[in-house]
Design an enzyme around this catalytic site. Structure first.
Site, short mmCIF file in Angstrom:
data_model
loop_
_atom_site.label_atom_id
_atom_site.label_comp_id
_atom_site.label_asym_id
_atom_site.label_seq_id
_atom_site.Cartn_x
_atom_site.Cartn_y
_atom_site.Cartn_z
N SER A 142 23.37 0.48 23.67
CA SER A 142 24.39 1.24 24.15
C SER A 142 24.28 2.60 24.22
CB SER A 142 25.61 0.89 23.59
OG SER A 142 26.24 -0.38 23.99
N SER A 199 27.45 0.49 26.17
CA SER A 199 28.99 0.83 25.97
C SER A 199 29.17 2.41 26.13
CB SER A 199 29.62 0.24 25.11
OG SER A 199 29.12 0.20 23.89
N LYS A 210 32.23 9.38 21.86
CA LYS A 210 32.74 8.12 22.25
C LYS A 210 34.06 7.93 21.41
CE LYS A 210 30.70 3.27 22.82
NZ LYS A 210 29.29 2.59 22.55
#
Length: 396
Positions: A136, A112, A35
């Protein structure tokens, strides 16, 4: 990125830079992504925000969590999209777009850690690092049909990773198969401080299941029965306690909001940057959180954490829905997405406030879309929880 093509729009389009790793190891032959909150030498760190990306520069050090995978022989293939400042669970970034949900392309991927879930669910890599503050990793795992871990708070290093709310932030990861999930977990987690027995005691979060619509409960009921067939009958408990989920929801919101503003408020105020839908409203809320609200929320978290240890003591696991339903549609409006997010936070706050590990298992589906079922274990039982989840999922 180091892939030739990205049909899922999961990766940041950074120039390809090879990141050296071990030639052999327990993860040799596997590929992974990280990420775009984690520093990787040779790449910027954008955090889902054009302003953060502009200020980043090229990093010269690699975050320890990323380095651990490299040292175990896994090959890095790129950095994945994240929601803006990681402050959303939708996966729709107003600046960089929306990665494709590999389990249901007409639905949001969740966030996210949207790009990481997208990359794994679309088969572009074997595993991917994400972060989980309020859901997330767990929410996109459920939405995209993946295994996903939120570890015990502090179990995996977040050095070299952008903060959102440090007292909740964790480093988690995704996998399509139980085998890969276990292999990655063994490398990332090490030995447990609170090992689970082969046949842990099972409790069921009755109040969490009661929040679901009738049709959703009907989908999960046979799976719960399948878990009971393997572990024994579950004891019914009210996970949230006598006051219900609302105090926990607000405790999480206030604490996350204060910490998010401390982490990102300065850059937002200084540059007066336009924020995307939902993210703008959440930061506006965060800016108004008072000291009194934080103090009350801290007390609520402490009380809940103590109570949760009595509900899920060592040797026990709790089964609960990961989120209230399958992922919303890409065409749903912002009010629908925000309503779904708030319903989800009631369930997702249990692990965040308790600091306990949670695994979402890809064992259900509804309306042609994946739907996850979760296990929560005691703090320090992470590796055993991953292994248990993989075993249960294989037999359901």
């Amino acid at each position: 990125m180091l892939l030739r093509d990205d049909p899922a729009r999961a990766f940041m389009p950074y120039p390809a830079v090879e990141v050296p790793g071990a030639a052999s190891g327990p993860l040799a032959g596997l590929t992974f992504a990280a990420k775009d909150l984690f520093d990787v030498a040779g790449y910027p760190t954008g955090g889902g925000s054009p302003a953060v990306l502009a200020r980043s520069g090229i990093k010269t050090q690699t975050a320890p969590a990323v380095q651990r995978l490299l040292d175990a022989g896994a090959r890095f293939v790129g950095k994945t999209h994240t929601d803006e400042f990681a402050f959303s669970m939708n996966g729709k970034n107003a600046h960089f777009g929306t990665p494709v949900n590999g389990g249901a392309p007409d639905r949001i991927p969740g966030g996210s850690s949207s790009g990481s879930a997208s990359a794994v669910s679309n088969g572009l890599c074997d595993t991917a690092l994400g972060t989980d503050t309020g859901g997330s990793v767990r929410a996109p795992a459920s939405h995209c049909g993946l295994f996903g871990l939120r570890p015990s708070h502090g179990r995996i290093s977040l050095e070299g990773c952008l903060d959102l709310a440090p007292s909740f932030d964790t480093c988690g990861f995704f996998a399509r198969s139980g085998d890969v999930f276990e292999r990655v977990a063994a490398v990332m987690l090490g030995e447990d401080s609170a090992p689970l027995p082969e046949q842990p005691r099972l409790v069921l979060a009755a109040d969490a299941f009661a929040m679901l619509d009738t049709e959703v409960r009907a989908v999960l009921a046979p799976l719960v029965q399948g878990i009971e067939a393997q572990l024994g009958a579950a004891q019914m408990v009210d996970a949230a306690g006598p006051s219900g989920f609302e105090p926990l929801y607000w405790a999480f919101r206030y604490l996350q909001g204060r910490e998010a503003w401390l982490a990102d408020g300065d850059v937002i105020s200084t540059h007066r940057m336009p924020l995307g839908p939902g993210v703008a409203e959440r930061f506006a809320f965060s800016r108004t959180v008072s000291d009194a609200q934080v103090e009350s929320a801290d007390g609520c978290r402490a009380d809940f954490r103590e109570r949760f240890r009595t509900i899920v003591p060592e040797g026990t696991v709790m089964v609960l829905p990961t989120v209230p339903d399958v992922a919303p549609l890409l065409t749903d409006d912002e009010s629908t997405l925000e309503s779904y997010r708030n319903r989800s936070l009631n369930l997702l706050s249990l692990s965040g406030l308790s600091g306990a590990p949670q695994v979402s298992m890809p064992v259900a589906g509804r309306l042609g879309a994946p739907f996850g079922l979760s296990l929560i274990g005691p703090v320090g039982s992470d590796l055993g929880l991953v292994r248990l989840a993989a075993r249960l999922a294989a037999n359901l």
